[in-house]
Design a protein around this motif. Structure first.
Motif, short mmCIF file in Angstrom:
data_model
loop_
_atom_site.label_atom_id
_atom_site.label_comp_id
_atom_site.label_asym_id
_atom_site.label_seq_id
_atom_site.Cartn_x
_atom_site.Cartn_y
_atom_site.Cartn_z
N LEU A 12 1.04 -0.72 -0.36
CA LEU A 12 -0.22 0.05 -0.29
C LEU A 12 1.00 0.88 0.18
O LEU A 12 1.63 1.50 1.25
N ARG A 13 0.93 2.54 -0.75
CA ARG A 13 1.13 3.17 -0.97
C ARG A 13 0.59 4.50 -0.33
O ARG A 13 -0.30 4.42 -0.01
N SER A 14 2.06 5.65 0.70
CA SER A 14 1.08 6.38 1.81
C SER A 14 1.78 7.51 1.15
O SER A 14 2.90 7.27 0.76
N PRO A 15 1.24 8.61 2.04
CA PRO A 15 2.26 9.26 2.24
C PRO A 15 3.03 9.67 3.17
O PRO A 15 4.68 10.05 2.39
N HIS A 16 3.33 8.61 3.72
CA HIS A 16 5.42 8.17 4.83
C HIS A 16 4.73 6.94 4.50
O HIS A 16 3.78 5.67 4.58
N LYS A 17 5.94 6.66 5.40
CA LYS A 17 6.09 4.75 5.40
C LYS A 17 5.03 5.13 6.99
O LYS A 17 4.69 5.68 7.54
N ILE A 18 4.26 3.63 7.17
CA ILE A 18 3.62 2.84 7.83
C ILE A 18 3.97 1.94 8.84
O ILE A 18 4.38 1.11 7.72
N LYS A 19 4.37 1.52 9.98
CA LYS A 19 4.97 0.94 10.54
C LYS A 19 3.90 0.52 11.85
O LYS A 19 3.01 1.10 12.64
N MET A 20 4.26 -1.22 11.95
CA MET A 20 2.57 -1.59 12.56
C MET A 20 3.50 -2.20 13.38
O MET A 20 4.58 -3.12 13.18
N ALA A 21 2.74 -3.19 14.64
CA ALA A 21 2.96 -4.14 15.73
C ALA A 21 1.69 -4.57 16.63
O ALA A 21 0.65 -4.12 16.14
N VAL A 22 1.54 -5.73 16.31
CA VAL A 22 0.53 -6.76 17.15
C VAL A 22 1.57 -7.51 18.48
O VAL A 22 2.20 -7.48 18.36
N SER A 23 0.81 -6.98 19.95
CA SER A 23 1.75 -7.83 20.80
C SER A 23 0.02 -8.43 21.61
O SER A 23 -0.37 -8.60 21.37
N GLY A 24 1.15 -9.74 21.83
CA GLY A 24 0.11 -10.75 22.08
C GLY A 24 -0.83 -10.91 23.93
O GLY A 24 -1.23 -11.44 24.41
N CYS A 25 -0.52 -9.48 24.79
CA CYS A 25 -0.71 -9.22 25.62
C CYS A 25 -0.06 -7.79 26.47
O CYS A 25 0.27 -7.01 25.49
N THR A 26 -1.49 -7.29 27.28
CA THR A 26 -0.59 -6.32 28.11
C THR A 26 0.87 -5.63 28.11
O THR A 26 1.05 -4.88 28.17
N ARG A 27 1.33 -6.69 27.80
CA ARG A 27 3.12 -6.32 28.32
C ARG A 27 4.22 -5.45 27.66
O ARG A 27 4.24 -4.74 27.17
N GLU A 28 2.82 -6.03 26.35
CA GLU A 28 3.48 -5.20 24.85
C GLU A 28 4.97 -5.25 24.51
O GLU A 28 5.53 -4.39 24.30
N CYS A 29 5.71 -7.14 23.95
CA CYS A 29 6.34 -6.49 23.48
C CYS A 29 7.03 -5.93 22.61
O CYS A 29 8.26 -6.49 22.07
N TYR A 68 -6.45 8.34 6.14
CA TYR A 68 -4.80 9.15 6.11
C TYR A 68 -4.33 8.78 4.63
O TYR A 68 -3.97 9.77 4.55
N VAL A 69 -4.47 7.92 4.25
CA VAL A 69 -3.86 7.99 2.74
C VAL A 69 -4.59 9.12 1.74
O VAL A 69 -4.12 10.16 1.27
N ARG A 70 -5.85 9.00 2.01
CA ARG A 70 -6.74 10.22 1.52
C ARG A 70 -6.56 12.04 1.20
O ARG A 70 -6.16 12.93 1.20
N THR A 71 -6.20 11.74 2.57
CA THR A 71 -6.17 13.19 3.72
C THR A 71 -5.10 14.03 3.89
O THR A 71 -4.88 14.94 4.63
N ALA A 72 -3.66 12.83 4.36
CA ALA A 72 -2.69 13.27 5.08
C ALA A 72 -1.86 14.01 3.81
O ALA A 72 -2.21 14.15 2.89
N ASP A 73 -1.24 14.92 4.21
CA ASP A 73 0.20 15.86 3.59
C ASP A 73 0.86 15.06 3.15
O ASP A 73 1.28 14.00 4.11
N LYS A 74 1.93 15.39 2.04
CA LYS A 74 2.59 14.86 1.87
C LYS A 74 3.81 14.31 2.40
O LYS A 74 4.34 15.42 3.20
N LEU A 75 5.15 13.67 3.21
CA LEU A 75 5.89 13.17 4.00
C LEU A 75 5.24 13.75 4.96
O LEU A 75 5.10 13.65 6.35
#
Lengths: 841, 131
Positions: A665-682, A737-744
């Motif tokens: 997915l191309r977007s205004p800037h890079k996108i990072k994500m993460a998934v944690s398996g519990c509230t310890r949030e590793c 976000y892709v629609r409405t964000a400014d460049k970079l």
């Protein structure tokens, strides 16, 4: 110079604010500071205590950090309450027996929850709602409970009821008074609030006095006056607070009739060497149970210690908040108690909106207001109230729904420079004007410099007005054109491309732009075209639009060589694939490093080697990792419930799912994500654009976090989502976000500049206020449906491969790219090393 | 078509027109390591082809002295204040295609070279056209 001994007793939010503000002043050096804290951990954010149930950890809520205090040179004694003060000797003795002399003493002991003396209130399953320990105890008790009752229908009581509901209990609120939030709301407002809250499944019992609590058959029976009763499994008392003044009282300091340490304008107690600040202090016979006045007292006390003349003369107790999703606002004299006051009320039963304004006898000044169901008018009304601005001819227009935009908007220009715009951080209009005059040209810059609108965010819209007006006054044309070639914002261009179904940069330039384009508009338009139509970025019309990294689908390093990052979804990799990475790196003599995104980066590839390297990687099943693109990078994950004894959901499975869904997915800037398996949030999801944290009941979604240069803690967006809803929200969020964000513009900055902030974002994504939810999902489905591994396409296309020649006229490599070995791996040679190599031995 | 004054510069055929990439750059290795004078040493040159501009062809040093890397050919072509430039990929300095001047640092200037098209053959005159 002998330092003055300053002892701070209590480390709640106000005590912490005192220490933080003191640390920022040069006078800090005059004091030797000791802090006594009765709780096992330093100050944390009690205002957002309820978020502890929604996934925020104790660390997330922490305000005072042990290391930070050490850095500031404070001595912090945790788990140690002060037992007595000897004012004659000017010493204190702590519970653990420590004796310390003082020159100045700050009492920031706060308050304790009031528990009405109902027989049975000390039962083991009766709780209060004040500390993290209280919340832990409530959570533990809720595990085998079905029903929970909150005694007290005030602000905190309703929050507690929401918490019980979120713990999966059938929730009840029992209120002694005839209405909810009786301090802040009048009868009509509180009735509407009651209806709205009952619609959400919380049962409200007003006018109800509890006479007895007893255990019957393993449950708790509450006996109410008038022969009514309720059987429940746990009870939470939230019937108001009482100032923690015992220590002060036994030291002989003057207390109020109903408690509270009496202070003067300087925040001094009856002993000039002792100050009291926050909820323990009584000024003008009032306790101020909000954070902002407490902070104001802290700043006053510091100023006085430093010999300045600041004063605390009371505070405005107006509040705006969202309780169980219902907007509630209360300003000034909400009950219209002032003599001769008159009121105007607007009720829309269908929409569930109640608004009431209270004016003085002449109808000129706003004394107070009550808003339930819609607080859109709050900011404007508050400014009328605080600044004594004369009301318009027909003040009802201020709360009536807009007809053809007729609502008289209070322009920022009507406010005096002294008007407080942001009450969380005490920022005046004058300070904002100064910031703009000093060179801040955008909302984001003003926020960064002044901290305005970075607390509750409620003043964001007003702040924007002030900034825009000041910019206009300075003659600064607010030009948000993308660049000299397109007189549009990125958002407008996106719309033009979408509606006009424009397929190429040249077509767009010809129809809506001018000139040849530049390094701002070319990649921006390329990104928009990719987000909408998702052609290969190298297909003919798009060549030349991308920065070098996108053009060569690799990351250029300082010597002109590239690094290569294959996708490793969720950070999960088989031994065989790991071996392939090693073999490829070895064969092409690449430097290898593990990235923060749980992948392997291979450095030092020459331009002409990229296709061969990729051919081998693709044969082994790898795909491009888009490390070069303004697009989804990685979805980091912890091992989750599959391996971890604490995990409650399969975080790796979810990470794989969303990484494979949004890759490319191309977007205004890079996108990072993460998934944690519990509230310890590793997986550190709360520092990502999209963070997902597992709960017992599903997933909590966090958005707009950021690491790097300007870290931003992600905001909790929605809780306990099932898989399908989670993905739907992420679809909508990303496309919006892709629609409405400014460049970079990263999601963090985008949100900070989004008018209406997080609440607005929730309205768009969750409530689908704009009615574009389905469209956003459809658009995302198209991007997902047209995904291709760019490298796989490229290595099979001879035309594209021509781009990867170092020289068009020879197969020789670039002799200027030279590597030397360090720690068993290659690295670019430094200039002096190159010369050495070039010289014959 | 490009108008190039024929001067006594030593023209070298470099590549075919089809090797050029519209609105972007490619790199060519020039020079003769055995020669002396202006042809001495090897030199990599960035060739740009901008179909809608006049002239359409540009040859400029590929070495970015600020970044210390041969990367100019891989930069993005950008029009700045009406002038065509290439933005170097590493630190984004802009170099004017017509004369090599660096917009951000007046002390830095890349060499540019005349380009000629003879049928499909692209030739470059290696003697610097300025300085």
């Amino acid at each position: 110079m002998v330092k003055q001994k300053l002892i701070v007793i209590g480390n709640g939010m106000v005590g912490h604010h005192f220490l933080e503000q003191l640390a920022a002043r040069p006078e800090r050096a005059l004091f030797e500071v000791t802090v006594f804290c009765a709780e096992p951990r330093p100050a944390y954010d009690r205002v957002h205590l309820s978020e502890y149930f929604a996934g925020r950890s104790a660390e997330d809520l922490a305000m005072g950090k042990v290391d930070q205090y050490r850095e500031w040179g404070y001595e912090l004694l945790l788990n140690d309450a002060v037992a007595s003060i000897n004012r004659k000797e000017k010493t204190i003795i702590s519970a653990s027996g420590t004796t310390r002399p003082y020159d100045h003493l700050i009492l920031a002991t706060g308050s304790y929850p009031f528990v009405p003396p109902i027989p049975g209130h000390e039962h083991a399953r009766c709780f209060v709602y004040r500390t993290l320990e209280d919340l832990d105890a409530i959570r533990a008790a809720s595990e085998d409970a079905r029903c929970g009752v909150v005694v007290g229908g005030g602000l905190l009581g309703l929050e507690a009821a929401n918490a019980l509901r979120e713990l999966g209990l059938e929730a009840h609120v029992v209120e002694f008074a005839p209405g909810l939030m009786s301090v802040q709301l009048d009868g009509g407002g509180s009735e509407l609030l009651k209806n709205k809250i009952e619609d959400l499944g919380v049962t409200v019992h007003t006018d109800t006095a509890t006479e007895l609590i007893e255990e019957v058959g393993g449950r708790l029976r509450m006996q109410f006056r008038g022969d009514r009763e309720l059987v429940t499994d746990l009870i939470v008392f939230s019937a108001g607070i009482r100032p923690e003044d015992k220590l002060a009282g036994s030291a002989g300091l003057e207390l109020g009739e109903r408690g509270g340490i009496v202070i003067d304008e300087a925040c001094r107690t009856s002993d000039p060497h002792i100050f009291a600040i926050g909820e323990c202090a009584l000024y003008d016979n009032r306790i101020f149970g909000l954070v902002a006045p407490g902070y104001s007292m802290a700043r006053t006390a510091i100023a006085r210690l430093c010999g300045e003349s600041a004063s605390f003369t009371g505070a405005d107790m107006s509040t705006k908040l969202k309780l169980l999703g219902v907007e509630v606002g209360s300003i000034g004299d909400a009950h219209g108690r002032a003599e001769g006051a008159s009121a105007i009320t607007f009720v829309d039963e269908q929409a569930g909106v109640y608004k009431r304004i209270i004016m003085d006898g002449a109808g000129k000044k706003l004394l107070g207001a009550v808003l339930v169901g819609d607080t859109g008018d709050y900011d404007q009304l508050l400014q009328y109230h605080l600044n004594g601005i004369e009301l318009p001819e027909q003040p009802e227009q201020l709360i009536l729904p807009a007809v053809d935009g007729e609502t008289p908007a209070l322009g920022a220009g009507a406010l005096p420079a002294t008007a407080t715009i942001c009450s969380c951080h005490n920022v005046s209009k004058g300070q904002i004007m100064e910031a703009v005059q000093g060179g801040c040209c955008s909302l984001g810059e003003v926020k960064e410099q002044t901290c305005a609108a970075t607390g509750c965010g409620g003043c964001a819209a007003l702040l924007k007005n002030v900034v825009d007006e000041e910019l206009a006054a300075l003659g600064v044309e607010v030009n948000n054109h993308l660049c000299p070639h397109f007189e549009f914002t990125r958002q407008e261009l996106f719309h033009i491309v979408q509606v006009g179904e424009i397929q190429t940069f040249d077509e767009l330039l010809e129809k809506h732009g001018r000139g040849h384009g530049c390094e701002i508009c070319k990649p921006t338009v390329a990104s928009i075209l990719a987000s909408l139509w998702n052609d290969h970025i190298h297909s003919k019309p798009h060549v030349g639009l991308q920065d070098t990294n996108d053009t060569f689908m690799a990351n250029m390093q300082k010597n002109g060589s590239y690094s290569v990052v294959p996708r490793v979804p969720g950070g999960e990799i088989t031994p065989d694939r790991l071996i392939v990475l090693g073999q490829v790196a070895k064969k092409y003599n690449l430097y290898t490093k593990i990235t923060g995104g749980q992948r392997v980066d291979l450095f030092g590839a020459r331009l002409e080697q990229l296709p061969e390297i990729w051919r081998e990687l693709i044969d082994a099943g790898f795909e491009t990792g888009h490390a070069y693109g303004k697009s989804l990078r990685t979805v980091k994950s912890c091992v989750g419930s599959t391996w971890c004894r604490f995990g409650v959901q399969d975080s790796v499975g979810m990470a794989l799912h969303i990484e494979n869904r949004y890759k490319g997915l191309r977007s205004p800037h890079k996108i990072k994500m993460a998934v944690s398996g519990c509230t310890r949030e590793c997986a550190e999801a709360q520092s990502k654009d999209v963070g997902v944290i597992a709960t017992e009941n599903g997933w909590n979604l966090f958005v707009c976090g950021n690491g790097g240069m300007r870290p931003r803690h992600a905001d909790l967006f929605a809780t306990d989502l099932d898989d399908e809803t989670l993905v739907r929200y992420i679809d909508r969020f990303l496309m919006f976000y892709v629609r409405t964000a400014d460049k970079l513009q990263r999601t963090s900055v985008w949100l900070e500049n989004l008018e209406g902030g997080l609440d607005y974002l929730r309205e768009v994504i969750i409530e689908d206020k704009l009615g574009i939810g389905a469209e956003l999902e459809e658009q995302m489905a198209r991007v997902i449906g047209t995904y291709q591994c760019e490298w796989k396409t490229a290595i099979n296309d001879p035309e594209m491969l021509k781009r990867f020649r170092q020289f068009v006229n020879t197969d020789e490599p670039d002799e200027k790219i030279v590597f030397v070995e360090e720690r068993g791996q290659p690295r670019p040679a430094r200039d002096d090393e190159v010369v050495k190599i070039a010289e014959p031995a | 078509m490009n108008q190039v004054a024929i001067n006594p510069a030593p023209w070298q055929p470099v590549c075919q027109r089809s090797d050029l990439v519209a609105n972007s750059g490619v790199c060519a290795l020039m020079g003769d390591p055995s020669a002396t004078g202006p042809l001495a040493g090897r030199r990599s040159i960035a060739l740009f082809f901008i179909p809608h501009a006049t002239p359409q062809f540009y040859a400029i040093d590929n070495w970015d002295p600020i970044a210390g890397a041969g990367v100019i050919a891989r930069g993005l072509v950008a029009e700045i204040d009406g002038e065509l430039t290439v933005a170097s990929p590493l630190y984004k300095h802009h170099f004017r295609l017509r004369d090599g001047a660096c917009l951000e640092d007046s002390n830095v200037c890349l060499r540019t070279y005349p380009v000629a098209l003879d049928g499909d053959c692209v030739s470059v005159a290696l003697a610097p056209d300025r300085q």
